[in-house]
Design a protein around this motif. Sequence first.
Motif, PDB file in Angstrom:
ATOM      1  N   ASP A 175      21.454  17.624  21.354  1.00 29.91           N
ATOM      2  CA  ASP A 175      21.818  16.608  20.368  1.00 29.91           C
ATOM      3  C   ASP A 175      21.704  17.154  18.940  1.00 29.91           C
ATOM      4  O   ASP A 175      22.539  16.835  18.085  1.00 29.91           O
ATOM      5  N   ARG A 176      20.684  17.970  18.675  1.00 25.91           N
ATOM      6  CA  ARG A 176      20.538  18.553  17.337  1.00 25.91           C
ATOM      7  C   ARG A 176      21.728  19.449  17.016  1.00 25.91           C
ATOM      8  O   ARG A 176      22.275  19.403  15.902  1.00 25.91           O
ATOM      9  N   VAL A 177      22.144  20.270  17.987  1.00 30.18           N
ATOM     10  CA  VAL A 177      23.298  21.137  17.784  1.00 30.18           C
ATOM     11  C   VAL A 177      24.549  20.304  17.509  1.00 30.18           C
ATOM     12  O   VAL A 177      25.334  20.607  16.599  1.00 30.18           O
ATOM     13  N   VAL A 178      24.739  19.254  18.288  1.00 32.15           N
ATOM     14  CA  VAL A 178      25.889  18.369  18.107  1.00 32.15           C
ATOM     15  C   VAL A 178      25.861  17.725  16.722  1.00 32.15           C
ATOM     16  O   VAL A 178      26.867  17.702  16.007  1.00 32.15           O
ATOM     17  N   HIS A 179      24.717  17.206  16.349  1.00 35.48           N
ATOM     18  CA  HIS A 179      24.586  16.535  15.057  1.00 35.48           C
ATOM     19  C   HIS A 179      24.892  17.496  13.911  1.00 35.48           C
ATOM     20  O   HIS A 179      25.697  17.191  13.020  1.00 35.48           O
ATOM     21  N   ASP A 180      24.272  18.661  13.949  1.00 36.02           N
ATOM     22  CA  ASP A 180      24.451  19.622  12.854  1.00 36.02           C
ATOM     23  C   ASP A 180      25.893  20.121  12.772  1.00 36.02           C
ATOM     24  O   ASP A 180      26.447  20.284  11.675  1.00 36.02           O
ATOM     25  N   ALA A 181      26.517  20.375  13.921  1.00 40.32           N
ATOM     26  CA  ALA A 181      27.896  20.857  13.929  1.00 40.32           C
ATOM     27  C   ALA A 181      28.855  19.784  13.412  1.00 40.32           C
ATOM     28  O   ALA A 181      29.829  20.084  12.701  1.00 40.32           O
ATOM     29  N   THR A 182      28.574  18.532  13.755  1.00 43.49           N
ATOM     30  CA  THR A 182      29.417  17.434  13.284  1.00 43.49           C
ATOM     31  C   THR A 182      29.321  17.288  11.766  1.00 43.49           C
ATOM     32  O   THR A 182      30.340  17.179  11.068  1.00 43.49           O
ATOM     33  N   ILE A 183      28.106  17.300  11.256  1.00 47.24           N
ATOM     34  CA  ILE A 183      27.885  17.172   9.818  1.00 47.24           C
ATOM     35  C   ILE A 183      28.512  18.354   9.076  1.00 47.24           C
ATOM     36  O   ILE A 183      29.134  18.197   8.019  1.00 47.24           O
ATOM     37  N   ALA A 184      28.361  19.550   9.637  1.00 49.37           N
ATOM     38  CA  ALA A 184      28.926  20.743   8.998  1.00 49.37           C
ATOM     39  C   ALA A 184      30.440  20.648   8.863  1.00 49.37           C
ATOM     40  O   ALA A 184      31.031  21.223   7.934  1.00 49.37           O
ATOM     41  N   ALA A 185      31.082  19.913   9.781  1.00 43.91           N
ATOM     42  CA  ALA A 185      32.538  19.741   9.732  1.00 43.91           C
ATOM     43  C   ALA A 185      32.954  18.594   8.816  1.00 43.91           C
ATOM     44  O   ALA A 185      34.142  18.311   8.674  1.00 43.91           O
ATOM     45  N   GLY A 186      31.977  17.935   8.210  1.00 45.94           N
ATOM     46  CA  GLY A 186      32.275  16.816   7.326  1.00 45.94           C
ATOM     47  C   GLY A 186      32.517  15.513   8.051  1.00 45.94           C
ATOM     48  O   GLY A 186      33.078  14.572   7.470  1.00 45.94           O
ATOM     49  N   ALA A 187      32.082  15.420   9.316  1.00 45.43           N
ATOM     50  CA  ALA A 187      32.327  14.238  10.146  1.00 45.43           C
ATOM     51  C   ALA A 187      31.024  13.512  10.449  1.00 45.43           C
ATOM     52  O   ALA A 187      29.923  14.023  10.205  1.00 45.43           O
ATOM     53  N   HIS A 195      25.807   0.108  18.181  1.00 47.98           N
ATOM     54  CA  HIS A 195      25.042  -0.863  18.978  1.00 47.98           C
ATOM     55  C   HIS A 195      23.622  -0.350  19.217  1.00 47.98           C
ATOM     56  O   HIS A 195      23.062  -0.532  20.300  1.00 47.98           O
ATOM     57  N   PHE A 196      23.072   0.359  18.227  1.00 47.62           N
ATOM     58  CA  PHE A 196      21.698   0.883  18.204  1.00 47.62           C
ATOM     59  C   PHE A 196      21.485   2.117  19.076  1.00 47.62           C
ATOM     60  O   PHE A 196      20.347   2.525  19.292  1.00 47.62           O
ATOM     61  N   PHE A 197      22.558   2.734  19.585  1.00 46.74           N
ATOM     62  CA  PHE A 197      22.361   3.978  20.330  1.00 46.74           C
ATOM     63  C   PHE A 197      21.655   4.978  19.404  1.00 46.74           C
ATOM     64  O   PHE A 197      22.121   5.221  18.291  1.00 46.74           O
ATOM     65  N   PRO A 198      20.554   5.578  19.847  1.00 46.45           N
ATOM     66  CA  PRO A 198      19.687   6.299  18.908  1.00 46.45           C
ATOM     67  C   PRO A 198      20.033   7.760  18.651  1.00 46.45           C
ATOM     68  O   PRO A 198      19.347   8.418  17.868  1.00 46.45           O
ATOM     69  N   LYS A 199      21.069   8.290  19.290  1.00 43.88           N
ATOM     70  CA  LYS A 199      21.359   9.716  19.166  1.00 43.88           C
ATOM     71  C   LYS A 199      22.830   9.975  18.822  1.00 43.88           C
ATOM     72  O   LYS A 199      23.649   9.078  18.814  1.00 43.88           O
ATOM     73  N   SER A 200      23.134  11.245  18.586  1.00 50.69           N
ATOM     74  CA  SER A 200      24.462  11.626  18.097  1.00 50.69           C
ATOM     75  C   SER A 200      25.444  11.988  19.203  1.00 50.69           C
ATOM     76  O   SER A 200      26.621  12.228  18.935  1.00 50.69           O
ATOM     77  N   CYS A 201      24.970  12.064  20.435  1.00 48.62           N
ATOM     78  CA  CYS A 201      25.836  12.293  21.592  1.00 48.62           C
ATOM     79  C   CYS A 201      25.147  11.715  22.812  1.00 48.62           C
ATOM     80  O   CYS A 201      23.989  11.306  22.746  1.00 48.62           O
ATOM     81  N   CYS A 202      25.865  11.664  23.919  1.00 48.03           N
ATOM     82  CA  CYS A 202      25.279  11.261  25.203  1.00 48.03           C
ATOM     83  C   CYS A 202      25.108  12.509  26.068  1.00 48.03           C
ATOM     84  O   CYS A 202      26.014  13.346  26.139  1.00 48.03           O
ATOM     85  N   THR A 203      23.950  12.629  26.706  1.00 48.59           N
ATOM     86  CA  THR A 203      23.704  13.731  27.644  1.00 48.59           C
ATOM     87  C   THR A 203      23.285  13.127  28.981  1.00 48.59           C
ATOM     88  O   THR A 203      22.215  12.548  29.095  1.00 48.59           O
ATOM     89  N   SER A 204      24.144  13.240  29.976  1.00 49.36           N
ATOM     90  CA  SER A 204      23.935  12.583  31.269  1.00 49.36           C
ATOM     91  C   SER A 204      23.677  13.621  32.350  1.00 49.36           C
ATOM     92  O   SER A 204      24.568  14.394  32.709  1.00 49.36           O
ATOM     93  N   VAL A 205      22.442  13.646  32.833  1.00 48.07           N
ATOM     94  CA  VAL A 205      21.969  14.683  33.753  1.00 48.07           C
ATOM     95  C   VAL A 205      21.938  14.163  35.189  1.00 48.07           C
ATOM     96  O   VAL A 205      21.463  13.052  35.446  1.00 48.07           O
TER      97      VAL A 205
END
Length: 395
Positions: A175-187, A195-205
């Motif tokens: 999630d940290r990698v996803v968040h940082d890469a998204t922000i770096a792209a200006g997105a 709806h209060f989802f607490p993270k920047s992506c979903c990871t389903s294991v």
Amino acid sequence: MAGGSDVAEATLSCAQCGKPAHLQCPKCVELKLPREDGAFCTQECFKASWSSHKSVHLKAKLSTLGTAEPLGNGWQYCLKKGERRTPKLPHFDWTGTLRPYPISGMRTVPSHIDQPDWAVDGIPKIEPNSDLQHVVEIKSPEQIERMRETCRIAREVLDAAARVIRPGVTTDEIDRVVHDATIAAGAYPSPLNYHFFPKSCCTSVNEVICHGIPDARKLEDGDIVNVDITVYYKGVHGDLNETFFVGNVDETSKQLVQCTYECLEKAISIVKPGVRFREIGEVINRHSSMSGFSVVKSYCGHGIGELFHCAPNIPHYGRNKAVGVMKAGQTFTIEPMINAGVWRDRMWPDGWTAVTADGKQSAQFEHTLLVTESGVEVLTARLPSSPDVFPWLKP
């Protein structure tokens, strides 16, 4: 506004239209909030403002929680769709071997990044009441070009996540990698506070079907993990996901993931003007059944653009009741969820994580698509630089 009480003085203005207010929101009265925030002239104005007004109640509740139920930076388990945390593992009749782990605090987004209307308070305002929940939008050339840009960013972000997946890495780190890469792209990472989802992506294991919350659990050799990315850029969303192998996986997992990939590819191959949306489910159901797997019925693909989720709904199972036909200029996702066992799902106590009812594994793949005059354009298609992680794609 059921249970509304009369306002003694008519000196307040309606929070919706500005006319003299004669009614008061009962919840605002209960929470002892400023009267001007909960004053309305009529029941109709109150109902029209409800989707945004209820955020006032949430903010008041959060401000009174204090240290008994911290929502901040400590690692705790998630409850109530992201609105609450708890230091103890919630009680649940777990269907498989996976368990939730504590999650970290919500990541921040720089102020210069354009943000959707749920970024601050967790409540989408425009999406629920939009006409596009009922009408499938035909995108303009300008909208389509913005969608292309956004979907390419989403693809590059998912590729960045794929490169760090290995045994020992936590889904929080993904999630940290996803968040940082998204922000770096200006997105902006669209799931963040949606709806209060607490993270920047979903990871389903493993047995998680979808909407898994990134947490402190380390990926283990033999796991499969789906990473679901959506980014918001130039006013539109781009959405895709893929399921990855972690180390050495068993043969059933390999077959399940490859079958799911093929289900998506076969569904995409029929997309063109004039095809009925319901046909997508028939194609997916046919291929998954031939492999001995089942199709999840509780979640579907969706329209996408300036709204994260809108019409059309795209069921992935056979004999579905989806209405309408495809037309050039429409954009939507196809995202089949295929289970190794039964198709039914259960919901974890966090209110987001959907798991298989029998604890067996589930896989998913997703693309955002554009219907063209002659067929389909996969807006989130793999790039020449995308990591080579799927054995069946190797020459």
